[in-house]
Design a protein around this motif. Structure first.
Motif, mmCIF file in Angstrom:
data_model
loop_
_atom_site.group_PDB
_atom_site.id
_atom_site.type_symbol
_atom_site.label_atom_id
_atom_site.label_comp_id
_atom_site.label_asym_id
_atom_site.label_seq_id
_atom_site.Cartn_x
_atom_site.Cartn_y
_atom_site.Cartn_z
ATOM 1 N N HIS A 1 -18.836 -8.555 -40.725
ATOM 2 C CA HIS A 1 -18.815 -9.948 -40.262
ATOM 3 C C HIS A 1 -17.396 -10.487 -40.115
ATOM 4 C CE1 HIS A 1 -23.242 -11.044 -41.082
ATOM 5 N NE2 HIS A 1 -23.115 -9.742 -41.258
ATOM 6 N N ARG A 2 -16.386 -9.637 -40.286
ATOM 7 C CA ARG A 2 -14.983 -10.053 -40.187
ATOM 8 C C ARG A 2 -14.409 -9.630 -38.832
ATOM 9 N NH1 ARG A 2 -13.286 -11.473 -45.232
ATOM 10 N NH2 ARG A 2 -14.529 -10.652 -46.948
ATOM 11 N N PRO A 3 -14.059 -10.619 -37.984
ATOM 12 C CA PRO A 3 -13.505 -10.260 -36.682
ATOM 13 C C PRO A 3 -12.139 -9.582 -36.805
ATOM 14 C CG PRO A 3 -13.455 -12.643 -37.021
ATOM 15 C CD PRO A 3 -14.166 -12.054 -38.190
ATOM 16 N N LEU A 4 -11.939 -8.578 -35.946
ATOM 17 C CA LEU A 4 -10.681 -7.844 -35.969
ATOM 18 C C LEU A 4 -10.492 -7.139 -34.631
ATOM 19 C CD1 LEU A 4 -8.290 -6.572 -37.748
ATOM 20 C CD2 LEU A 4 -9.800 -4.607 -37.928
ATOM 21 N N ALA A 5 -9.322 -7.237 -34.077
ATOM 22 C CA ALA A 5 -8.925 -6.444 -32.913
ATOM 23 C C ALA A 5 -7.581 -5.832 -33.280
ATOM 24 C CB ALA A 5 -8.808 -7.300 -31.665
#
Length: 155
Positions: free
Chosen positions: A105-109
């Protein structure tokens, strides 16, 4: 330029904000924890859909949803799975450029060597103080870039 709408961890909640964000996508990738078959039909009505099964996707409807999938768009190949902890990066085909996943559930790019790792976060129910988010991949030939978008402002 092609646009891939990316979401994950909807857990049966397809928010109007997520639908609005996905509108106009050329493709959609869902990184698992979909929630139900009705959501698959709604997403497939927007654009060609690639989905993977999350740890909460159980029951008869989820039996045909694969644990991993690949998608080639323009000159870019994506690999999707739900839990990045189950990825064997050394076993990926050499032409994979993007790994899409969810679960945390943790956004990351994040670019790591030749691979772009993209977790769009959760577009479903808010969890703890994490954002409600989705992402897009913009593909121009063999170039790709990711944008993460917060769908709902944090309280």
């Amino acid at each position: 330029m092609l646009r891939i709408g990316v979401l994950s961890d909807t857990h049966g909640l397809l928010r109007p904000e997520a639908l609005a964000f996905l509108a106009g996508s050329d493709f959609i990738v869902h990184g698992g924890d979909i929630g139900n078959a009705a959501m698959l039909a709604q997403l497939a009505a927007i654009a060609p859909l690639t989905v993977v099964r999350g740890n909460n996707d159980t029951g008869e409807w989820a039996a045909s949803v694969p644990h991993s999938a690949t998608l080639a768009v323009g000159g870019v190949r994506l690999f999707a799975l739900h839990d990045i902890g189950q990825l064997d990066a050394a076993a990926l085909p050499d032409d994979v450029r993007v790994v899409v996943y969810g679960h945390s559930h943790r956004p990351l790019a994040e670019q790591r060597g030749p691979l772009l790792y993209l977790n769009p976060g959760s577009a479903g129910p808010r969890r703890f103080s994490l954002p409600v988010s989705a992402a897009e991949l913009l593909v121009d030939g063999d170039r790709v870039r990711a944008n993460i978008v917060e769908l709902i402002s944090r309280p």
